[in-house]
Write a protein that holds these residues in place. Structure first.
Motif, PDB file in Angstrom:
ATOM      1  N   ASP A  61      45.907  36.786  39.787  1.00 27.74           N
ATOM      2  CA  ASP A  61      45.143  36.276  40.921  1.00 27.74           C
ATOM      3  C   ASP A  61      44.172  35.185  40.470  1.00 27.74           C
ATOM      4  O   ASP A  61      43.119  35.474  39.903  1.00 27.74           O
ATOM      5  CB  ASP A  61      44.373  37.453  41.557  1.00 27.74           C
ATOM      6  CG  ASP A  61      43.600  37.008  42.782  1.00 27.74           C
ATOM      7  OD1 ASP A  61      43.672  35.812  43.150  1.00 27.74           O
ATOM      8  OD2 ASP A  61      42.899  37.859  43.373  1.00 27.74           O
ATOM      9  N   SER A  68      42.926  32.952  42.663  1.00 25.66           N
ATOM     10  CA  SER A  68      42.215  32.420  43.826  1.00 25.66           C
ATOM     11  C   SER A  68      40.725  32.367  43.453  1.00 25.66           C
ATOM     12  O   SER A  68      40.302  33.076  42.525  1.00 25.66           O
ATOM     13  CB  SER A  68      42.408  33.359  45.022  1.00 25.66           C
ATOM     14  OG  SER A  68      41.783  34.602  44.739  1.00 25.66           O
ATOM     15  N   PRO A  69      39.906  31.547  44.159  1.00 24.55           N
ATOM     16  CA  PRO A  69      38.476  31.490  43.816  1.00 24.55           C
ATOM     17  C   PRO A  69      37.838  32.884  43.788  1.00 24.55           C
ATOM     18  O   PRO A  69      37.059  33.203  42.885  1.00 24.55           O
ATOM     19  CB  PRO A  69      37.890  30.627  44.932  1.00 24.55           C
ATOM     20  CG  PRO A  69      39.029  29.792  45.415  1.00 24.55           C
ATOM     21  CD  PRO A  69      40.271  30.598  45.221  1.00 24.55           C
ATOM     22  N   GLU A  70      38.214  33.734  44.753  1.00 25.35           N
ATOM     23  CA  GLU A  70      37.631  35.096  44.783  1.00 25.35           C
ATOM     24  C   GLU A  70      38.117  35.906  43.583  1.00 25.35           C
ATOM     25  O   GLU A  70      37.374  36.672  42.988  1.00 25.35           O
ATOM     26  CB  GLU A  70      38.031  35.859  46.056  1.00 25.35           C
ATOM     27  CG  GLU A  70      37.744  35.159  47.379  1.00 25.35           C
ATOM     28  CD  GLU A  70      38.744  34.046  47.688  1.00 25.35           C
ATOM     29  OE1 GLU A  70      39.967  34.289  47.590  1.00 25.35           O
ATOM     30  OE2 GLU A  70      38.309  32.915  48.024  1.00 25.35           O
ATOM     31  N   GLY A  71      39.414  35.712  43.252  1.00 24.80           N
ATOM     32  CA  GLY A  71      39.997  36.445  42.117  1.00 24.80           C
ATOM     33  C   GLY A  71      39.284  36.087  40.818  1.00 24.80           C
ATOM     34  O   GLY A  71      38.957  36.950  40.004  1.00 24.80           O
ATOM     35  N   GLN A 110      36.274  34.824  40.513  1.00 24.45           N
ATOM     36  CA  GLN A 110      34.907  35.316  40.590  1.00 24.45           C
ATOM     37  C   GLN A 110      34.851  36.809  40.242  1.00 24.45           C
ATOM     38  O   GLN A 110      33.991  37.271  39.504  1.00 24.45           O
ATOM     39  CB  GLN A 110      34.383  35.087  42.027  1.00 24.45           C
ATOM     40  CG  GLN A 110      32.908  34.795  42.156  1.00 24.45           C
ATOM     41  CD  GLN A 110      32.345  33.969  40.998  1.00 24.45           C
ATOM     42  OE1 GLN A 110      32.818  32.880  40.711  1.00 24.45           O
ATOM     43  NE2 GLN A 110      31.357  34.523  40.283  1.00 24.45           N
ATOM     44  N   LYS A 111      35.839  37.527  40.739  1.00 24.00           N
ATOM     45  CA  LYS A 111      35.895  38.970  40.487  1.00 24.00           C
ATOM     46  C   LYS A 111      36.138  39.227  38.991  1.00 24.00           C
ATOM     47  O   LYS A 111      35.538  40.113  38.390  1.00 24.00           O
ATOM     48  CB  LYS A 111      37.004  39.597  41.334  1.00 24.00           C
ATOM     49  CG  LYS A 111      37.096  41.105  41.167  1.00 24.00           C
ATOM     50  CD  LYS A 111      37.962  41.738  42.222  1.00 24.00           C
ATOM     51  CE  LYS A 111      38.173  43.223  42.083  1.00 24.00           C
ATOM     52  NZ  LYS A 111      37.813  43.906  40.897  1.00 24.00           N
ATOM     53  N   SER A 123      42.796  32.378  34.872  1.00 23.22           N
ATOM     54  CA  SER A 123      42.313  33.752  35.049  1.00 23.22           C
ATOM     55  C   SER A 123      41.987  34.349  33.672  1.00 23.22           C
ATOM     56  O   SER A 123      41.144  35.224  33.547  1.00 23.22           O
ATOM     57  CB  SER A 123      43.367  34.598  35.769  1.00 23.22           C
ATOM     58  OG  SER A 123      44.546  34.640  35.002  1.00 23.22           O
TER      59      SER A 123
END
Ligand code: B1M
Length: 631
Positions: free
Chosen positions: A561, A563-566, A568-569, A610
């Motif tokens: 993942d 994605s920007p949220e991924g 960040q997480k 990632s």
């Protein structure tokens, strides 16, 4: 003999994996004029359900399930021809297989067994099944369902392709599509347009039975097919506009472009070698070391194809160098694939571009296995040369190199097929142990080549059959366990090297790890499997941390993942993991003996950013966290 006694004996025969008893009582059922269908369902299939439930509770292991399946099939061979079949009760055809690129077949075989037990006529396409084979066979057999398995995130996409092919052919609504396997969730099943999924084999049968019962009786009629073609035309047109991008390469290029302005700015006061060495001895460090298993992905920096990474020493070494540099890893764990020994013993290997290579054509006869000569042209020779070059390159970057090889039992299961080896281990242990001796001899040769010629700092061995969902601790100790203890561990000692084990299984028999003084252990933690023995850093450091350095924890799947949220997480989780590890170390009076990593290889087609979200966060935030917690 009373009917109940015959049915109970049939069930017991399956639970005990006794095929002779199953055959004897299947015949007895016919002689006593029991209904054949009843004998299958209330006898044999009930036995299969009992052993399957025991497996789910951790009371039985995979060999028991495989033998139970054999006993069930033996009894069914006798009873099935006598089943009274009327038009409506004819067994429905179900096509089953593990999708292309994935050779994991143990779970698929169990699902097949349970579906057979529920009365479906299973057409097994095997594993690593070319995607168009599903639709082709479904059409030919007018199947009621397709059951697809995969255990890897990298091959999940193939399931969607199969569903699209069914839509194109106009037969999507003619049958039920079920998808399953460890990484498959309900959300994923919904997103690809499958009808259902299930967590385990028993649940799969329940779901399938209920879904199939809702299929209209004319689902294969010409008019149904024509209507279905129209229905999916629009959906398919929208999808065909999507372009396939090489996300690994795109993200690698971005990392290369930004490298000079990012990595040198980290506040690091130790070299990678100093940090890793100090952590290994639990001495003070500037921050915890970090080294995700980002092996195949590293080739995106070079760039080079997977087959070249696996089979060309220079390419492999270039990828190691690039991985250490651009990912800023504290060591590189050099997994190419798990087929090195199998290829040299003569098994057929498939080398796809974006998946990890897999042994597909297994050998027939244990007795005919011959230990190969470790010479130029073998994959083992190439791996040793690759690690020699890689070690030089790693050292030039002040990083230690960790080479990796298959343990003797992984090698044997790759050569002969896992399902077969695991059941033969019960029924024919002498033959299996003799074959295990041969793979052990080759593994010993490779170890010597690594220690004497390649001279990596560490040599990591893959021991994944210690997995507590597959073999009991006793059974493991009677096979690879004793080889590890009596031959492999002493060889590490002879060369004065630490025993380093990688086990991507989510729940190994932890109590075994100290049997051969494991000094480094790479593991994966799956929170969902905590009830089944998957353990996190707190448990491991508290119980074994003083003797063994652990590394891992983070599931490789989360690296998909970007994605920007991924991302960040990933950063937030990396900070939280470091904090928790450091606090746990402190509570145990320790300072640094742990490596932030993944417990298994990040899929080779994954994005690279990632991974840097993890490694750069450790480099950036690690020193401050270390000071705050350890001092
Ligand atoms: Co591999 N492996 N493996 N491996 N392996 C996993 C799957 C992995 C999760 C390990 C990890 O990360 N912790 C990981 C995948 C990670 C990811 O998704 N990215 C992984 C990897 C990375 C790899 C390689 C790529 C390693 C490498 O070379 N770099 C490589 C892949 C090769 C390839 O396929 N191209 C590889 C190879 C192998 C072996 C060959 C050594 C061996 C497989 C032997 C074989 O099957 N013939 C192997 C094994 C054994 C495992 C683990 C340890 C165990 C899998 C297993 O058999 N479980 C696994 C880690 C783990 O511990 N989970 C791992 C027991 C089995 C009964 O369960 O298959 O889940 P399972 O089936 C269950 C349910 O899922 C469900 O019911 C079954 C029974 O209850 N189910 C369904 C299954 N299908 C269903 C269908 C349904 C519904 C339910 O409806 C249709």
């Amino acid at each position: 003999m009373a009917k109940e006694d015959i049915l109970n004996t049939l069930a017991d025969a399956v639970v005990d994996g006794d095929d002779e008893l199953a055959e004897e009582f299947a015949q007895k059922a016919l002689d006593e004029e029991l209904d054949a269908y009843e004998a299958i369902v209330d006898g044999l299939a009930r036995g299969m359900k009992i052993i399957s439930d025991m497996y789910e509770r951790g009371e039985a292991f995979v060999p028991s399930l495989l033998l139970a399946a054999d006993a069930m099939y033996a009894g069914m061979d006798i009873l099935t021809p006598y089943m009274k079949v009327d038009g409506t009760a004819a067994p429905k055809n179900v096509i089953i297989g593990t999708v292309e690129g994935d050779v994991h077949d143990i779970g698929k075989n169990l699902v097949k067994t349970m579906m057979t037990a529920a009365g479906f006529n299973m057409i097994d396409l095997g594993c690593d099944v070319p995607l168009d084979k599903f639709a082709e066979t479904a059409k030919e057999k007018k199947a009621a369902a397709i059951s697809m398995s995969t255990l890897m995130t990298t091959t999940m996409g193939g399931m969607e392709t199969v569903i699209e092919q069914l839509q194109e052919e106009g037969i999507r609504d003619s049958l039920i599509v079920m998808v399953g396997g460890a990484p498959i969730s309900q959300t994923f099943a919904d997103s690809v347009g499958a009808d259902g999924t299930a967590l385990d084999a028993s649940a799969a049968v329940e779901t399938l039975t209920s879904l199939v019962s809702e299929l209209p009786s004319d689902s294969w009629s010409d008019s149904a097919i024509a209507a279905s073609k129209m229905k999916y035309k629009e959906v398919l047109a929208q999808k065909s506009g999507k372009e396939k991008v090489d996300i690994g390469r795109i993200t690698a290029e971005k990392i290369i472009a930004e490298f000079d302005s990012v990595v040198p700015k980290f506040n690091e006061t130790m070299t990678k070698a100093e940090r890793f060495g100090a952590a290994f001895q639990d001495k003070k460090v500037d921050r915890l070391p970090v080294a995700p298993l980002a092996c195949g992905v590293s080739r995106k920096f070079v760039p080079c194809s997977y087959v070249d990474y696996s089979t060309k020493a220079e390419k492999y070494a270039d990828c190691v160098e690039a991985g250490i540099k651009y990912f800023n890893m504290d060591t590189f764990v050099g997994l190419t694939d798990l087929c090195v020994d199998a290829a040299d013993f003569g098994a057929t290997i498939r080398y796809p571009e974006e998946d990890t290579p897999a042994a597909t054509g297994h050998l027939e006869d244990y007795e005919k296995l011959e230990v190969p000569e470790l010479k130029e042209g073998t994959r083992a020779y190439n791996l040793i040369q690759g690690n020699k070059l890689a070690t030089e390159k790693a050292h030039a970057l002040d990083a230690p190199m960790t080479a990796l090889i298959e343990g003797p039992m992984v090698a044997l299961t790759q050569i002969m097929g896992a399902t077969r080896v695991l059941s033969d281990l019960r029924t024919n242990p002498d033959v299996v142990l003799k074959a295990l001796d041969k793979t052990t001899v080759y593994v010993e040769e490779i170890m010597k080549g690594m220690f004497e010629e390649a001279q990596p700092d560490n040599l990591c061995m893959v021991n994944l059959w210690t997995n507590n969902v597959i073999l009991s601790a006793d059974e493991y100790m009677k096979s690879e366990g004793q080889v590890m203890q009596n031959r492999i561990a002493p060889l590490y000692k002879k060369y004065n090297k630490p025993v380093v084990i990688h086990n991507c299984a989510d729940a190994p028999h932890w109590e075994l790890i100290n049997k051969w003084n494991t000094e480094y252990y790479s593991y994966t933690f799956y929170p969902d499997e905590a009830g089944k023995g998957s353990k996190d850093h707190k448990y491991l450091i508290n119980n074994y941390g003083k003797e063994t350095m652990f590394g891992g924890e983070v599931s490789p799947i989360v690296f998909l993942d970007n994605s920007p949220e991924g991302l960040q997480k990933m950063k937030a989780d990396t900070i939280a993991l470091q904090e928790s590890v450091l606090n746990t170390l402190k509570e145990n009076g320790m300072q640094s003996k742990y490596m932030i990593s993944t417990g298994c290889e990040v899929p080779p087609g994954a994005p690279c950013d990632s991974i840097t979200a993890q490694t750069y966060t450790v480099a950036e935030k690690g020193p401050e966290l270390y000071k705050k917690i350890i001092g």
